[in-house]
Scaffold this active site. Structure first.
Site, PDB file in Angstrom:
ATOM      1  N   ASP A   1       0.856  -1.184   0.000  1.00  0.00           N
ATOM      2  CA  ASP A   1       0.000   0.000   0.000  1.00  0.00           C
ATOM      3  C   ASP A   1       0.893   1.237   0.000  1.00  0.00           C
ATOM      4  O   ASP A   1       1.766   1.375   0.855  1.00  0.00           O
ATOM      5  CB  ASP A   1      -0.914  -0.014   1.230  1.00  0.00           C
ATOM      6  CG  ASP A   1      -2.133   0.868   1.024  1.00  0.00           C
ATOM      7  OD1 ASP A   1      -2.571   1.045  -0.127  1.00  0.00           O
ATOM      8  OD2 ASP A   1      -2.664   1.379   2.023  1.00  0.00           O
TER       9      ASP A   1
ATOM     10  N   HIS B   1      -4.402  13.771   1.369  1.00  0.00           N
ATOM     11  CA  HIS B   1      -4.637  12.846   2.496  1.00  0.00           C
ATOM     12  C   HIS B   1      -3.458  12.876   3.463  1.00  0.00           C
ATOM     13  O   HIS B   1      -3.645  13.009   4.679  1.00  0.00           O
ATOM     14  CB  HIS B   1      -4.851  11.430   1.953  1.00  0.00           C
ATOM     15  CG  HIS B   1      -4.918  10.359   3.015  1.00  0.00           C
ATOM     16  ND1 HIS B   1      -6.005  10.195   3.857  1.00  0.00           N
ATOM     17  CD2 HIS B   1      -4.018   9.404   3.374  1.00  0.00           C
ATOM     18  CE1 HIS B   1      -5.766   9.178   4.682  1.00  0.00           C
ATOM     19  NE2 HIS B   1      -4.580   8.675   4.408  1.00  0.00           N
TER      20      HIS B   1
ATOM     21  N   GLU C   1     -10.996   3.743   3.224  1.00  0.00           N
ATOM     22  CA  GLU C   1     -10.051   4.571   2.469  1.00  0.00           C
ATOM     23  C   GLU C   1     -10.306   4.368   0.983  1.00  0.00           C
ATOM     24  O   GLU C   1     -10.291   3.238   0.487  1.00  0.00           O
ATOM     25  CB  GLU C   1      -8.589   4.231   2.832  1.00  0.00           C
ATOM     26  CG  GLU C   1      -8.233   4.650   4.252  1.00  0.00           C
ATOM     27  CD  GLU C   1      -6.734   4.652   4.555  1.00  0.00           C
ATOM     28  OE1 GLU C   1      -5.972   3.967   3.848  1.00  0.00           O
ATOM     29  OE2 GLU C   1      -6.333   5.354   5.522  1.00  0.00           O
TER      30      GLU C   1
ATOM     31  N   GLU D   1      -9.254   4.212  -2.483  1.00  0.00           N
ATOM     32  CA  GLU D   1      -7.979   3.996  -3.170  1.00  0.00           C
ATOM     33  C   GLU D   1      -8.218   3.375  -4.540  1.00  0.00           C
ATOM     34  O   GLU D   1      -9.290   2.849  -4.829  1.00  0.00           O
ATOM     35  CB  GLU D   1      -7.081   3.040  -2.368  1.00  0.00           C
ATOM     36  CG  GLU D   1      -6.766   3.514  -0.966  1.00  0.00           C
ATOM     37  CD  GLU D   1      -5.555   2.825  -0.338  1.00  0.00           C
ATOM     38  OE1 GLU D   1      -4.804   2.147  -1.066  1.00  0.00           O
ATOM     39  OE2 GLU D   1      -5.363   2.993   0.884  1.00  0.00           O
TER      40      GLU D   1
ATOM     41  N   ASP E   1      -9.244   0.265   1.538  1.00  0.00           N
ATOM     42  CA  ASP E   1      -8.320  -0.160   2.584  1.00  0.00           C
ATOM     43  C   ASP E   1      -8.946   0.172   3.941  1.00  0.00           C
ATOM     44  O   ASP E   1      -8.581   1.159   4.586  1.00  0.00           O
ATOM     45  CB  ASP E   1      -7.000   0.595   2.369  1.00  0.00           C
ATOM     46  CG  ASP E   1      -5.947   0.281   3.408  1.00  0.00           C
ATOM     47  OD1 ASP E   1      -5.966  -0.837   3.949  1.00  0.00           O
ATOM     48  OD2 ASP E   1      -5.119   1.160   3.677  1.00  0.00           O
TER      49      ASP E   1
ATOM     50  N   LYS F   1      -5.212  -2.623   9.817  1.00  0.00           N
ATOM     51  CA  LYS F   1      -5.484  -2.680   8.383  1.00  0.00           C
ATOM     52  C   LYS F   1      -5.750  -4.095   7.882  1.00  0.00           C
ATOM     53  O   LYS F   1      -6.420  -4.272   6.879  1.00  0.00           O
ATOM     54  CB  LYS F   1      -4.260  -2.144   7.609  1.00  0.00           C
ATOM     55  CG  LYS F   1      -3.853  -0.726   7.946  1.00  0.00           C
ATOM     56  CD  LYS F   1      -4.692   0.278   7.194  1.00  0.00           C
ATOM     57  CE  LYS F   1      -4.091   1.668   7.263  1.00  0.00           C
ATOM     58  NZ  LYS F   1      -4.796   2.602   6.364  1.00  0.00           N
TER      59      LYS F   1
END
Lengths: 424, 424
Positions: free
Chosen positions: B123, B130, B195, B197, B229, B249
């Site tokens: 990642d 951000h 998140e 992404e 995520d 995570k």
């Protein structure tokens, strides 16, 4: 936890003579698993080390196929049955000798691979003396962060660059910000280091969403190998904020070929105690069995062989000695319980690095970063050479063994790799 | 970089009528790849989306077998040839219609999986708004760390818990240190976040020790999907020092089922420019082609559907809009070149998360952490409900599309999952 049974009887001898030698890593009481291939054969086979030989498990009729990860998934009972079958077949006087003997091949004649297919690899940080020594380089007054004694700190590593012992690797390049510089640059690493670790291999998987409680955690561990988490300290110090180490670690890691099973390690378990005054672990990281015998007494060594030593036929200097039971702040069971408490799934063959297993004293530093205090004090070797960090041609050899009066010594073999020069 | 060719001609129509609808994500000009299975069949097949249908590539005689990772390894020329063969066969008037038509299955009748076998997942952190917004929560005067504009920051994630869109997951528990507390505790996460992404899939691999230079980096990218995520902010803040995010995570990530190929994205490339005054990237992260067209214009949306909305038949509120080209500080080529500069090997099917792609303004925050300023200011939704972090039953749906005057709109489908209650 696994128990001590007939397979540990120190009086057992094998019809494989080399397994009876006092100094072998692989007596009949060990029986570690690995993957090998014959020079003229590109398929990996599952083998068990016995003395200086490998027993081909398929050829011996003990397993179908060559899928080590499938073997690692076995439940406790069939695993134990397999160990007993191997042990009994290799014993002096066994009726199985005629069947097993053609399935033996000399270790010197085979290539050993990474012992299984590693899908996900996590590196922990259980060596409290390492965490303290490294923290001291950055924060002299407050070396351990506040979470250390509560959380088994870990992070995900790269599975694709885990290499078998004997697979040499090139010095990496990376983006560095040299001390005092105002602009970073791309350079070959100048602070290349090793880390003396153990690699814990997962056996039985857990489904996503289903944590593994402490009481069951060890049933999910297949065994342990030696592990070297090569580290580029100059790349690390510039890249690691705020998300942790990345390119400083993922250029190469080296694992030893033989997984010593938890069954073989059973006689070397010890009580696991926290130093007086330290916080007790939260209940999800605690169990009676873990306190009674969560630690494992494994002696560890790191050897450095420079090119000059190699040219002189010198095996190298032992630059670090340590002991897993004495320096690990968290046990295997605690790592498994913590890793899955949020529902994370572990798979057969997944690897958990222990983190650097340094002891507190001089001669016990499992990395050069610690041994040289960040590169400030060179190590002087037995032949007069000096090292702060690793030079091209240097080999690091990790070794490990369990020994106790009245028992056969259980060895881990070696985890070896040599640094090749950078090439652009 | 791939070029614009006949497969992008906006006047092309398909004999699959639904592919000609103006609002489809999957016109003939898109042709994304995914893995599907029919309800009565447990084997995954390789499919290409066209309108509301899936073309089974094996059944259409276009590939042997069902190994998506093998397909992803194809070199540029055979990849391009495959795209042309699919495009031509699906065109109005194609002589291949009689062969392809029996290989179509309605998307509504199949289950979509993770699009390939993801071995290693990294990642990144390319969303500069951000990184700035999150940094500001911790360091108001100095939100971006000194390395940010030099190093494409990234870390390794967990591949085993990457889920297909539609796969719901349980709220994780974890060790937390609540604000003001003196002892940590094990609790269900109270600050669960998403998140927004993109997921960049690697096609051609590189061997360990052989970096991929900028000029070749895009040849190693197969395509892009949407990626969520999921993040447990309270677990993260207590665990992440010093080695980065871990259990905060790795309980679940969600990827959309269709990989939009770099060929399909070719008409939406843009110049990639750094803001005036920012440092130029080091040469190993720079190329003329990257400056000329390293960015990709992909519109992004995150939708939140609460249980009350679902009960009322309401599709949800769009809580964030952003654009990949406008907010990414590093391009795909730069991520690939950086990831391999130390010799790290990438494999076919490996996934690179972009990091959260927030824009700078209100309504552009790709995580609730940013949108609510660390949970301090609740979002008010269209039905009057409020949210700081995610509640049980909340679904997050990510969407993405490329559009430009005179071209067919290229969609990414959706990336959806719902938070299930914690269960001990």
């Amino acid at each position: 936890m696994t128990t001590i049974d007939a397979t540990h009887d120190p009086t057992l001898e094998s019809w494989v003579a080399s397994a009876n030698a006092a100094d072998t890593d692989f007596p009949l009481q060990n029986l570690p698993f690995g993957r090998f291939r014959r020079a003229d054969d590109s398929d990996w086979c599952i083998g068990v080390a016995v003395g200086d030989q490998v027993l081909d498990l398929r050829q011996a009729g003990l397993v179908d196929g060559a899928d080590m990860n499938r073997l690692m998934r076995l439940a406790a009972e069939p695993r134990k049955a397999l160990r007993h079958a191997i042990s009994e077949g290799l014993r002096e006087g066994s009726a199985m000798r005629s069947r097993f003997e053609p399935a033996l091949v000399a270790q010197s004649e085979v290539e050993m691979g990474v012992p299984c297919d590693v899908r996900d690899y996590t590196d922990f940080y259980v060596g409290i003396h390492h965490a303290t020594a490294v923290g001291k380089l950055f924060r002299p007054d407050n070396p351990l962060l506040p979470n250390y004694k509560h959380v088994p700190i870990g992070y995900h590593g790269r599975a694709s660059t885990i290499n078998a012992s004997g697979h040499d690797f090139r010095r990496p390049a990376g983006q560095l910000m040299p001390p005092g510089a105002t602009q970073p640059e791309l350079k070959a690493c100048e602070r290349l280091d090793y880390e003396l670790e153990l690699g814990i291999f997962i056996g039985r998987p857990n489904p996503q969403g289903v944590p593994i409680p402490m009481e069951q955690a060890e049933e999910h561990v297949f065994g342990i190998a030696l592990f070297n988490d090569w580290s580029a300290r100059d790349i690390q110090s510039w890249e690691y904020q705020p998300l942790g180490p990345f390119l400083s670690k993922n250029f190469a890691s080296t694992v030893s070929p033989w997984i010593v099973t938890t069954e073989a390690l059973a006689p070397f378990r010890r009580a696991f105690e926290r130093p007086a005054g330290d916080p007790q672990p939260l209940p999800y990281l605690d169990s009676e069995a873990n306190r009674a015998q969560g630690a494992i007494d494994i002696g560890l060594e790191a050897w450095l062989q420079t090119p000059a030593m190699r040219a002189a036929g010198h095996a190298g200097d032992c630059i670090a000695r340590s002991n897993y039971a004495q320096v690990a702040y968290w046990t295997m069971a605690q790592l498994v319980a913590h890793h899955t408490v949020n529902g994370c799934s572990l798979g057969a063959g997944d690897l958990l690095g222990s983190g650097t297993l340094s002891g507190p004293g001089p001669g016990q530093c499992g990395s050069l970063l610690e041994a040289t205090q960040g590169g400030k004090q060179a190590l002087t070797l037995s032949n007069g050479e000096q090292r702060t960090f690793l030079q091209d041609g240097d080999a690091i050899i990790l070794k490990g063994y369990c020994s106790r009066d009245g028992l056969r010594r259980i060895g881990f073999g070696e985890c070896r790799a040599t640094v090749l020069p950078y090439s652009s």
